[in-house]
Design an enzyme around this catalytic site. Structure first.
Site, PDB file in Angstrom:
ATOM      1  N   THR A 136       0.854  -1.186   0.000  1.00  0.00           N
ATOM      2  CA  THR A 136       0.000   0.000   0.000  1.00  0.00           C
ATOM      3  C   THR A 136       0.890   1.235   0.000  1.00  0.00           C
ATOM      4  OG1 THR A 136      -0.118   0.004   2.420  1.00  0.00           O
ATOM      5  CG2 THR A 136      -1.933  -1.059   1.234  1.00  0.00           C
ATOM      6  N   GLU A 140      -3.730   4.809   2.859  1.00  0.00           N
ATOM      7  CA  GLU A 140      -2.933   3.772   2.215  1.00  0.00           C
ATOM      8  C   GLU A 140      -3.618   3.279   0.965  1.00  0.00           C
ATOM      9  OE1 GLU A 140      -2.214   0.466   4.612  1.00  0.00           O
ATOM     10  OE2 GLU A 140      -2.146   1.637   6.442  1.00  0.00           O
ATOM     11  N   ASN A 145       1.531   4.689   1.027  1.00  0.00           N
ATOM     12  CA  ASN A 145       1.003   5.586   2.062  1.00  0.00           C
ATOM     13  C   ASN A 145       1.304   7.028   1.656  1.00  0.00           C
ATOM     14  OD1 ASN A 145       1.351   2.918   3.141  1.00  0.00           O
ATOM     15  ND2 ASN A 145       1.190   3.742   5.206  1.00  0.00           N
TER      16      ASN A 145
HETATM   17  C1  LIG Z   1      -8.410  -2.014   0.665  1.00  0.00           C
HETATM   18  C2  LIG Z   1      -7.849  -2.068   2.046  1.00  0.00           C
HETATM   19  C3  LIG Z   1      -8.677  -2.374   3.104  1.00  0.00           C
HETATM   20  C4  LIG Z   1      -8.185  -2.435   4.401  1.00  0.00           C
HETATM   21  N1  LIG Z   1      -9.026  -2.743   5.428  1.00  0.00           N
HETATM   22  C5  LIG Z   1      -8.554  -2.836   6.692  1.00  0.00           C
HETATM   23  C6  LIG Z   1      -9.417  -3.156   7.778  1.00  0.00           C
HETATM   24  O1  LIG Z   1     -10.622  -3.345   7.631  1.00  0.00           O
HETATM   25  N2  LIG Z   1      -8.877  -3.253   9.025  1.00  0.00           N
HETATM   26  C7  LIG Z   1      -7.541  -3.049   9.258  1.00  0.00           C
HETATM   27  O2  LIG Z   1      -7.116  -3.161  10.393  1.00  0.00           O
HETATM   28  N3  LIG Z   1      -6.700  -2.711   8.256  1.00  0.00           N
HETATM   29  C8  LIG Z   1      -7.176  -2.602   6.975  1.00  0.00           C
HETATM   30  N4  LIG Z   1      -6.339  -2.272   5.939  1.00  0.00           N
HETATM   31  C9  LIG Z   1      -4.992  -1.831   6.258  1.00  0.00           C
HETATM   32  C10 LIG Z   1      -3.980  -2.929   6.352  1.00  0.00           C
HETATM   33  O3  LIG Z   1      -3.975  -3.462   7.636  1.00  0.00           O
HETATM   34  C11 LIG Z   1      -2.695  -2.162   6.018  1.00  0.00           C
HETATM   35  O4  LIG Z   1      -2.634  -2.022   4.621  1.00  0.00           O
HETATM   36  C12 LIG Z   1      -1.464  -2.728   6.596  1.00  0.00           C
HETATM   37  O5  LIG Z   1      -1.482  -2.539   7.980  1.00  0.00           O
HETATM   38  C13 LIG Z   1      -0.204  -2.119   5.989  1.00  0.00           C
HETATM   39  O6  LIG Z   1       0.192  -0.933   6.598  1.00  0.00           O
HETATM   40  P1  LIG Z   1       1.543  -0.177   6.209  1.00  0.00           P
HETATM   41  O7  LIG Z   1       1.334   0.533   4.905  1.00  0.00           O
HETATM   42  O8  LIG Z   1       1.762   0.798   7.330  1.00  0.00           O
HETATM   43  O9  LIG Z   1       2.639  -1.190   6.106  1.00  0.00           O
HETATM   44  C14 LIG Z   1      -6.811  -2.192   4.630  1.00  0.00           C
HETATM   45  C15 LIG Z   1      -5.969  -1.870   3.555  1.00  0.00           C
HETATM   46  C16 LIG Z   1      -6.474  -1.816   2.276  1.00  0.00           C
HETATM   47  C17 LIG Z   1      -5.562  -1.466   1.141  1.00  0.00           C
HETATM   48  N1  LIG Z   2       0.445  -2.119  -6.320  1.00  0.00           N
HETATM   49  C1  LIG Z   2       1.043  -1.322  -5.438  1.00  0.00           C
HETATM   50  N2  LIG Z   2       0.311  -0.444  -4.726  1.00  0.00           N
HETATM   51  C2  LIG Z   2       0.902   0.370  -3.835  1.00  0.00           C
HETATM   52  N3  LIG Z   2       2.228   0.388  -3.575  1.00  0.00           N
HETATM   53  C3  LIG Z   2       3.013  -0.460  -4.259  1.00  0.00           C
HETATM   54  C4  LIG Z   2       2.455  -1.342  -5.225  1.00  0.00           C
HETATM   55  N4  LIG Z   2       3.468  -2.063  -5.753  1.00  0.00           N
HETATM   56  C5  LIG Z   2       4.582  -1.658  -5.167  1.00  0.00           C
HETATM   57  N5  LIG Z   2       4.354  -0.683  -4.264  1.00  0.00           N
HETATM   58  C6  LIG Z   2       5.404  -0.059  -3.431  1.00  0.00           C
HETATM   59  O1  LIG Z   2       5.323  -0.664  -2.154  1.00  0.00           O
HETATM   60  C7  LIG Z   2       5.300   0.329  -1.135  1.00  0.00           C
HETATM   61  C8  LIG Z   2       4.376  -0.047  -0.004  1.00  0.00           C
HETATM   62  O2  LIG Z   2       4.688  -1.243   0.621  1.00  0.00           O
HETATM   63  P1  LIG Z   2       4.247  -1.453   2.114  1.00  0.00           P
HETATM   64  O3  LIG Z   2       4.670  -2.852   2.445  1.00  0.00           O
HETATM   65  O4  LIG Z   2       2.828  -1.065   2.322  1.00  0.00           O
HETATM   66  O5  LIG Z   2       5.222  -0.491   2.878  1.00  0.00           O
HETATM   67  P2  LIG Z   2       4.941   0.793   3.786  1.00  0.00           P
HETATM   68  O6  LIG Z   2       4.589   0.271   5.124  1.00  0.00           O
HETATM   69  O7  LIG Z   2       6.238   1.553   3.774  1.00  0.00           O
HETATM   70  O8  LIG Z   2       3.815   1.560   3.165  1.00  0.00           O
HETATM   71  C9  LIG Z   2       4.766   1.576  -1.812  1.00  0.00           C
HETATM   72  O9  LIG Z   2       5.219   2.740  -1.166  1.00  0.00           O
HETATM   73  C10 LIG Z   2       5.293   1.445  -3.231  1.00  0.00           C
HETATM   74  O10 LIG Z   2       6.584   2.019  -3.316  1.00  0.00           O
HETATM   75 MG   LIG Z   3       1.839   0.836   2.958  1.00  0.00          MG
END
Ligand SMILES: Cc1cc2nc3c(=O)[nH]c(=O)nc-3n(C[C@H](O)[C@H](O)[C@H](O)COP(=O)(O)O)c2cc1C
Ligand SMILES: Nc1ncnc2c1ncn2[C@@H]1O[C@H](COP(=O)(O)OP(=O)(O)O)[C@@H](O)[C@H]1O
Ligand SMILES: [Mg+2]
Length: 215
Positions: free
Chosen positions: A44, A118, A46
């Site tokens: 995701t 995210e 961010n």
């Molecule tokens: C489409 C989508 C739906 C999500 N829904 C939830 C949810 O219902 N509950 C939750 O705790 N996290 C949810 N998440 C968040 C994930 O837990 C999150 O992407 C993960 O913690 C990664 O965080 P990071 O970018 O800090 O690594 C969702 C993420 C996405 C992309």
């Molecule tokens: N399909 C995708 N959607 C979003 N981010 C992606 C995708 N493919 C690769 N990435 C890369 O992965 C990173 C996110 O990975 P993630 O594990 O969520 O790390 P973080 O906790 O740092 O957000 C993004 O910042 C981007 O550089």
């Molecule tokens: Mg992320």
């Protein structure tokens, strides 16, 4: 906690986005908690939550929309660092408006104390969905990392609230379904026009598409 109720296949009115949508958010892609890819296999991108101050009534939850990424900057010698960036999707993400699904909130499963925005960027709707239930092994779309790149996001509709889950597998499965709901939702004419120019010349839509790719 999520109940076992079957999910609706689409979200939002068929005709197209309804107020307060579309909502514009943008920012550089920043580091999150590093869980998306590592724990869930769902990257995701961010972005800072600052723009949300302009939308005080926007509730936490899961949304769908479209995104564009700023073009990759040319290197010092004028060469473009695009070559060899490992993009295996067959399209250049930096030239395209792509479908997206996103979460805005506190990730109750992880009990975050700060609100995050995210975005999971999905492949073009013209490609088969890697998260379709019919895939023997659903996988989530992955691009070469683009930290620091400016991202423009147009939110087009609300899917569901954020939930806590009994297991990580249950969270992953719900996000897989979110991807399918987002894809089917965007395939309706009233939303597809944000991804692909339908030639109708609708003023608001054209302005939003222009905003998306302006960096
Ligand atoms: C489409 C989508 C739906 C999500 N829904 C939830 C949810 O219902 N509950 C939750 O705790 N996290 C949810 N998440 C968040 C994930 O837990 C999150 O992407 C993960 O913690 C990664 O965080 P990071 O970018 O800090 O690594 C969702 C993420 C996405 C992309
Ligand atoms: N399909 C995708 N959607 C979003 N981010 C992606 C995708 N493919 C690769 N990435 C890369 O992965 C990173 C996110 O990975 P993630 O594990 O969520 O790390 P973080 O906790 O740092 O957000 C993004 O910042 C981007 O550089
Ligand atoms: Mg992320």
């Amino acid at each position: 906690m999520r109940t076992d109720k079957p999910r609706d296949p689409v979200a939002g009115p068929d005709a197209g986005p309804e107020a307060p949508f579309p909502i514009r958010l943008s920012g550089p892609v920043i580091k999150g908690f590093g869980r998306g890819s590592k724990d869930l296999g769902i990257p995701t991108a961010n972005i800072p939550a600052d723009d949300l101050d302009n939308h005080p009534d926007l509730k936490t939850g899961v949304y769908f929309g479209v995104v564009a990424l700023a073009p990759i900057q040319s290197g010092e010698n004028g060469e473009n660092s695009e070559s060899g960036n490992g993009n295996t999707s067959g399209t250049n993400a930096h030239d395209t408006i792509l479908p997206a699904v996103l979460s805005i909130g506190y990730n109750p499963f992880y009990k975050n104390t700060v609100r995050s925005v995210e975005i999971h960027v999905m492949p073009p709707t013209t490609q088969p969905s890697p998260t379709a239930a019919t895939q023997s092994q659903p996988t989530f779309h992955r691009l070469p990392d683009f930290y620091g790149t400016k991202l423009n996001l147009l939110i087009l509709g609300y899917i569901r609230p954020e939930f806590d889950y009994v297991s990580m597998e249950a969270l992953i499965e719900d996000i897989r379904v979110d991807c399918e709901v987002a894809r089917l939702s965007l395939l309706r004419a009233g939303y597809l026009r944000y991804l692909v120019d339908d030639g109708e010349g609708l003023e608001g839509v054209d302005a939003d598409r222009e905003w998306l790719v302006r960096f």
